[in-house]
Design an enzyme around this catalytic site. Structure first.
Site, PDB file in Angstrom:
ATOM      1  N   ASN A   1      59.334  56.236  73.826  1.00 48.77           N
ATOM      2  CA  ASN A   1      59.846  57.069  72.734  1.00 48.77           C
ATOM      3  C   ASN A   1      58.977  58.320  72.626  1.00 48.77           C
ATOM      4  O   ASN A   1      57.753  58.224  72.710  1.00 48.77           O
ATOM      5  CB  ASN A   1      59.738  56.232  71.447  1.00 48.77           C
TER       6      ASN A   1
ATOM      7  N   HIS B   1      63.014  65.148  65.795  1.00 49.93           N
ATOM      8  CA  HIS B   1      62.506  65.814  64.586  1.00 49.93           C
ATOM      9  C   HIS B   1      62.795  67.301  64.762  1.00 49.93           C
ATOM     10  O   HIS B   1      62.015  68.045  65.337  1.00 49.93           O
ATOM     11  CB  HIS B   1      61.002  65.570  64.430  1.00 49.93           C
TER      12      HIS B   1
ATOM     13  N   ASP C   1      65.455  63.820  61.902  1.00 50.54           N
ATOM     14  CA  ASP C   1      65.408  64.600  60.666  1.00 50.54           C
ATOM     15  C   ASP C   1      65.535  66.059  61.048  1.00 50.54           C
ATOM     16  O   ASP C   1      65.398  66.417  62.217  1.00 50.54           O
ATOM     17  CB  ASP C   1      64.201  64.285  59.766  1.00 50.54           C
TER      18      ASP C   1
ATOM     19  N   GLU D   1      64.512  59.022  65.519  1.00 52.72           N
ATOM     20  CA  GLU D   1      63.799  59.430  64.301  1.00 52.72           C
ATOM     21  C   GLU D   1      64.363  60.734  63.752  1.00 52.72           C
ATOM     22  O   GLU D   1      63.621  61.646  63.376  1.00 52.72           O
ATOM     23  CB  GLU D   1      62.292  59.603  64.597  1.00 52.72           C
TER      24      GLU D   1
ATOM     25  N   GLU E   1      55.139  58.354  72.338  1.00 54.50           N
ATOM     26  CA  GLU E   1      54.597  59.709  72.482  1.00 54.50           C
ATOM     27  C   GLU E   1      53.522  59.827  73.554  1.00 54.50           C
ATOM     28  O   GLU E   1      52.429  60.320  73.293  1.00 54.50           O
ATOM     29  CB  GLU E   1      54.084  60.200  71.116  1.00 54.50           C
TER      30      GLU E   1
END
Ligand code: XIL
Length: 481
Positions: A209, A245, A275, A273, A168
């Site tokens: 990432n 996300h 979701d 990741e 990030e």
């Protein structure tokens, strides 16, 4: 100057279990014949993903390991694990020079004992960073960062498939965050971090990432420019992690195109990741839309040969970070809080089990497409039962280049192919995908992977590589047993 992918491996194999080899061959054959994948669909995400040359992963925390229903489901469905928190700086070096890998080791042992690989997460991040790092004089931050990376990546050397080396780093506007690492080193902290990680674990795939970089936007444009510049400098960057996300119904339409542009730089890409949160309470149409979203994400990955896999950030709706971080939202996973599969699971599984794309197949696969000129190919009168190969340079930089090789079947289908060429001026392959290389010195031999040996009459498949040296397009020969 080094090539963009400075991994030491000479050939690249994709995630694949022996049990799935037959399924993979069946799938590849079906693809070559342009048929739908036949009836024997895989019944777990990992088997279905492996048959497509991908992995399917999950995040697990140490707490999750004590919940037997959750870990049983994870072990049955996934073949990759990302520790949810256990490898972050606050967990591994809570005070300066004092390292603790106990919790991370537990996740690694769990993964190993269930035949799962591990994505290391993460080495450098502005968050979950212990307060002491912020108090380090700026002229000592680089030393502290490199010591952290070296110690942790050395501890896990050989045990992780990949590292999120820098996590990030971007603001939403495409500028780098002004965190302690940036304040101390400017943008150069990212190259320094990647180099330290590569020195400690030369075989790990090294990633940057981030979130909100899934579509083409200001943030992903910033990262794209940085990736180009790192590769041009020979920095060991191997992949881009798209956290993913998402909010239900909001998967960016440019997801696949964005992955493709990073892949075209010679990088792997991964959904790291995933979701898909819903404002609670979730109704059935939202759960259906969530299925559509999961299917779209999986299909986007399958459409991009260098998308190596998809990881969900957790297992079930009962154990997810979402409600704690996004109040009012929940239900982001493929299983509900009673471990029952949701439409999202069915959608992900069926996307993996169907479709006609394959990691090895050229998106432009078409019998009518004329091959690029090559003395080894004869487009107008293909030789029965044989194949031709054409090398094309698609990118080059000082000291290295990237090429794509098209393997085309003649008037009969081929089942297995071998491509050979000789380098004219000392070139050497640094990384290769969708093929298995051997040979030595100036002689190169590349054979098909298990999943891309079958090519229908007149159709083609491709493999690619990066190489050191001056860009060259030698004449290649292709034979089929
Ligand atoms: C999250 C964890 O899941 C939570 O348990 C923790 O409290 C905060 O971090 N991006 C990342 C992950 O890269 O490390 C984050 O994980 C989620 C967002």
């Amino acid at each position: 100057m080094k090539p963009p992918n400075t991994g030491t491996e000479r050939h690249r194999t994709r995630a694949r279990g022996p049990a799935t080899a037959l399924a993979a061959i069946a799938a590849a054959t079906a693809v070559a014949l342009n048929l739908a994948i036949p009836a024997q669909a895989a019944s777990t995400l990992k088997a279905a993903a492996e048959a497509r040359g991908r992995y399917f992963g999950t995040a697990l925390t140490r707490g999750d390991l004590g919940i037997s229903a959750e870990v049983n489901l994870a072990a049955a469905q996934f073949d990759m694990v990302t520790p949810g928190n256990e490898m972050k700086w606050d967990a591994t070096e809570p005070s300066k020079g004092s390292f603790n890998f106990g919790s991370g080791d537990q996740i690694v042992s769990f993964a190993q004992s269930h035949g799962m690989r591990v994505r290391g997460h993460n080495l450098v991040w502005h968050a979950q960073l212990p307060a002491w790092v912020g108090g380090v004089p700026l002229n000592q931050v680089q030393g502290v960062m490199e010591n952290h990376i070296t110690t942790e990546a050395t501890h896990y050397r050989g045990k992780v498939y990949a590292w999120d080396v820098v996590n990030e780093p971007y603001n939403e506007d495409g500028t780098l965050r002004q965190d302690v690492f940036y304040k101390a080193m400017g943008s150069g902290y990212i190259a320094a971090a990647l180099r330290a990680a590569h020195a400690a674990d030369p075989n790990a795939k090294l990633y940057i990432n981030d979130y909100n970089i899934e579509g083409i936007n200001a943030k992903s444009n910033g990262l794209y420019s940085l990736a180009q510049s790192l590769l041009a400098q020979g920095v060991p960057l191997h992949g881009i992690g798209l956290e993913s996300h998402f909010i239900v119904g909001q998967v960016p339409s440019s997801l696949q195109a964005n992955m493709e542009r990073f892949a075209a730089l010679g990088l792997d890409v991964a959904i790291t990741e995933l979701d898909d949160r819903i404002q609670m309470p979730a109704d059935s149409s939202e759960l259906q839309q969530q299925g559509t979203d999961y299917g779209r994400v999986v299909n986007a990955c399958l459409a991009v040969p260098r998308c190596v896999g998809v990881s969900q950030w957790g297992v079930d709706d009962g154990h997810t970070w979402i409600p704690g971080t996004f109040p009012g939202y929940g239900a982001p996973m493929m299983w509900d809080s009673s471990y029952q599969p949701k439409p999202a699971y069915q959608a992900a599984l069926s996307a993996l089990n169907s479709g006609t794309s394959s990691p090895s197949q050229s998106p432009s696969q078409s019998p009518s497409q004329s091959p690029l000129s090559s003395p080894s190919s004869s487009p107008s009168s293909p030789v029965p039962g044989a194949c031709s190969a054409t090398i094309k340079t698609i990118n080059s930089w000082g000291g290295g280049f990237q090429s794509e090789v098209t393997v085309r079947a003649g008037s009969s289908a081929v089942n297995g192919w071998t491509v050979k060429w000789a380098w004219p001026g000392g070139q050497s392959i640094s990384s290769l995908w969708n093929g298995v290389s051997s040979g030595s010195g100036s002689s190169v031999t590349v054979r098909n992977e298990s999943y891309n040996g079958s090519v229908a009459a007149g159709a083609s498949t491709t493999f690619g590589f990066t190489a050191n040296g001056a860009a060259a397009t030698p004449t290649a020969t292709c034979t089929s047993p």
